[in-house]
Design an enzyme around this catalytic site. Structure first.
Site, PDB file in Angstrom:
ATOM      1  CB  SER A   1      -0.912   0.128   1.271  1.00  0.00           C
ATOM      2  OG  SER A   1      -2.112   0.866   1.161  1.00  0.00           O
TER       3      SER A   1
ATOM      4  CG  HIS B   1      -5.497  -2.782   0.350  1.00  0.00           C
ATOM      5  ND1 HIS B   1      -4.968  -2.251  -0.569  1.00  0.00           N
ATOM      6  CD2 HIS B   1      -4.553  -2.252   1.487  1.00  0.00           C
ATOM      7  CE1 HIS B   1      -3.983  -1.336  -0.304  1.00  0.00           C
ATOM      8  NE2 HIS B   1      -3.782  -1.008   0.869  1.00  0.00           N
TER       9      HIS B   1
ATOM     10  CG  ASP C   1      -6.258  -2.709  -3.541  1.00  0.00           C
ATOM     11  OD1 ASP C   1      -6.713  -1.986  -2.951  1.00  0.00           O
ATOM     12  OD2 ASP C   1      -5.161  -3.325  -3.498  1.00  0.00           O
TER      13      ASP C   1
END
Length: 539
Positions: A252, A508, A480
């Site tokens: 991320s 995610h 995502d």
């Protein structure tokens, strides 16, 4: 609800991410043609300049930091040790003395020496593997000790000493602080879909008070919590650990940090894996609007699953009808907050929305969300409030971690604000609502949180080529919600040695989340240096 935030990777509480987006209005799919604009331009088609590498030679003023020795000591679970790294507060003007330095918390699995562990595969150690779980604001120390140190494959743990360093302002590294726990409770309840001028003024005031609190409680550090500075901190740690190159897995927001490192130090970038990637070429406006579309795509996936169950609280019809029912539910909660069983805490619309958003990060949370919405439609908001608290990292005792403070501290420095005030938000509302009929309005107003930030931004959109770096593996998940798939395509397209791995699925990030194909591709690179072929697709 903060939009400039990505939740953590599953393993420590919720999944940490951050908040950036890629240049389109939907989550994207592998079949869609790649738009060059998403990889090379900011807003309105303006070209994003390239990030220039730093000189390979360490400046004289930084040599004391690069040459320091760490005092390691046992800490946390068995097999871990910790130390404190000193870095300059301001890399452009390094000065000695504690008031001009930042002390960063570092943990690692104890190195096994040059040989293999007893009973191991016989391979020699390959040095350090740095890990960052995202955020901005996720604690790498916590993640390595509680998750990666167990969840990473045994071969990887045997081959590398896993290293986690809390970035400046995060976790145990002189954390940014902004509000008291009581003030944070009030902040999470502020209406983020204002219906009139009074509510708009209240929301603007809440953002202003938040920023002022950060300035008052965090001082000079608030102006030096950027990703660029955190990437330079990682190079100091690399040198202190004795590694010629940095090996790294970032999830991320951690992909933004890792890509920035590669751009600044391409000659020292080793085996980098960037999972759930962000595109650094995008403006804050595009990031927020496109993440809005990512959450809409994730909600549609949830809704398709939900209406297939007889107990779906959003009906048994179409995805569009499910979205309409959820929007109507939010409106009812806006008019009258729900009882939660606690005399001091009811569930507001903002918290209900945040609870739903929390469940979009991981398809494993969908059954929990169904139950929470079923109870909420009957008047009990306890489970939705628990999801909201999880997102905000509010403990059972009412205390908050510093994740939600570090998050805007980093984001508001890294990019100019998406909006400078309510008038700009109002003009942009149609585009956000087009991106997501369910979440668009709230995400647009949430993107105003940097408008009155007490520190001017030090960064801007840029492209990262990292010429000369080893292959950089970029992983994107097609549905995502927090880091839309096109971001991964955008970043991989910028990197001169980028290798894109696509996971066709939900949730995610992708590594260590159940896809054998993804795990084998990444483990093969970490263990043997065999970078996957660009365009590898896993289902």
């Amino acid at each position: 609800m903060h939009t400039t935030r990505f939740l953590r990777v599953p393993g420590v509480g919720i999944a940490v991410a951050g908040l950036l987006i890629s240049g389109c209005t939907n989550g994207g799919s592998p079949e869609e043609p790649h738009s060059e604009a998403s990889a090379t331009s900011t807003s309105a088609g303006a070209p994003a300049p390239p990030l220039k590498p730093l000189p390979a030679k360490v400046p004289d003023g930084l040599r004391p930091y690069y040459g320091q020795k760490l005092d390691w000591r046992g800490c946390g679970p068995a097999g871990f040790e910790c130390a404190t790294l000193r870095v300059p507060l301001d890399y452009e003007h390094p000065r000695s003395g504690s008031e001009h330095e930042v002390r960063l918390a570092v943990t690692r699995t104890k190195p096994g020496g040059s040989g293999a562990k007893p009973g191991g595969s016989g391979r020699k150690r390959a040095g350090s593997l740095h890990v960052n779980p995202g955020g901005p604001g996720g604690s790498a120390v916590e993640y390595v000790q509680q998750s990666a140190g167990v969840a990473y494959p045994a071969e990887v743990r045997e081959r590398f000493s896993l290293v986690g360093m809390d970035p400046r302002g995060v976790g145990r590294s002189e954390p940014v602080e902004c509000l008291s726990d009581k003030q944070m409770d009030a902040y999470t309840r502020v209406d983020q879909t204002p219906d009139d001028e009074g509510e708009t003024v209240e929301l603007s005031a809440a953002y202003g008070k938040f920023g002022q609190g950060c300035q008052k409680r965090s001082g000079k550090l608030l102006g030096h919590a950027s990703t660029m500075e955190a990437a330079r901190d990682m190079d100091v740690l690399r040198a202190v650990l004795g590694d010629k190159k940095l090996n790294y897995v970032g999830a991320s927001y951690g992909t933004y940090l890792g890509a920035t490192y590669a751009g600044l130090f391409p000659q020292r970038a080793g085996r980098l894996v960037l999972d759930g990637a962000m595109d650094p070429s995008l403006s804050s406006l595009r990031v927020n609007r496109e993440q809005t579309a990512g959450f809409e795509a994730a909600f549609k996936a949830f809704a398709r699953d939900c209406v297939s169950h007889s107990d779906c609280p959003l009906g048994d019809g179409t995805v569009r009808e499910a979205g309409a029912q959820l929007s109507a539910f939010f409106e009812r909660v806006d008019r009258k907050p729900l009882d939660t069983g606690s005399p001091r805490r009811s569930l507001t619309e903002s918290q209900a929305t945040t609870g739903v958003i929390r469940a979009m990060y991981d398809e494993g949370s969908w059954p929990v969300l169904r139950e929470a919405l079923t109870a909420a439609k009957k008047g009990n908001g306890e489970q939705l409030l628990a999801l909201s608290d999880d997102y905000y990292e509010r403990g059972p005792d009412g205390s908050y971690s510093n994740t939600m403070y570090a998050n805007p501290a980093v984001n508001c420095l890294d990019l100019p604000p998406a909006f400078t005030g309510p008038d700009e938000v109002k003009k942009a509302l149609p585009s956000f609502e087009k991106a997501s009929p369910v979440f668009g309005r709230g995400f647009a107003w949430a993107a105003m949180n940097c408008a009155d930030w007490p520190q001017d931004p030090t960064g801007s959109p840029h492209r990262i080529a990292a010429e000369g770096a080893d292959p950089v593996v970029v992983v994107g998940t097609t549905r995502d919600p927090a880091t839309p798939y096109r971001w991964a395509r955008g970043l991989a397209g910028q990197l001169s040695t980028g290798r894109l791995v696509t996971y066709e699925g939900d949730g995610h990030t992708a590594y260590l989340r159940g896809s054998r194909c993804v795990d084998e591709a990444i483990n093969g690179y970490l263990l043997r240096g065999q970078a996957p072929q660009n365009g590898t697709t896993c289902r």
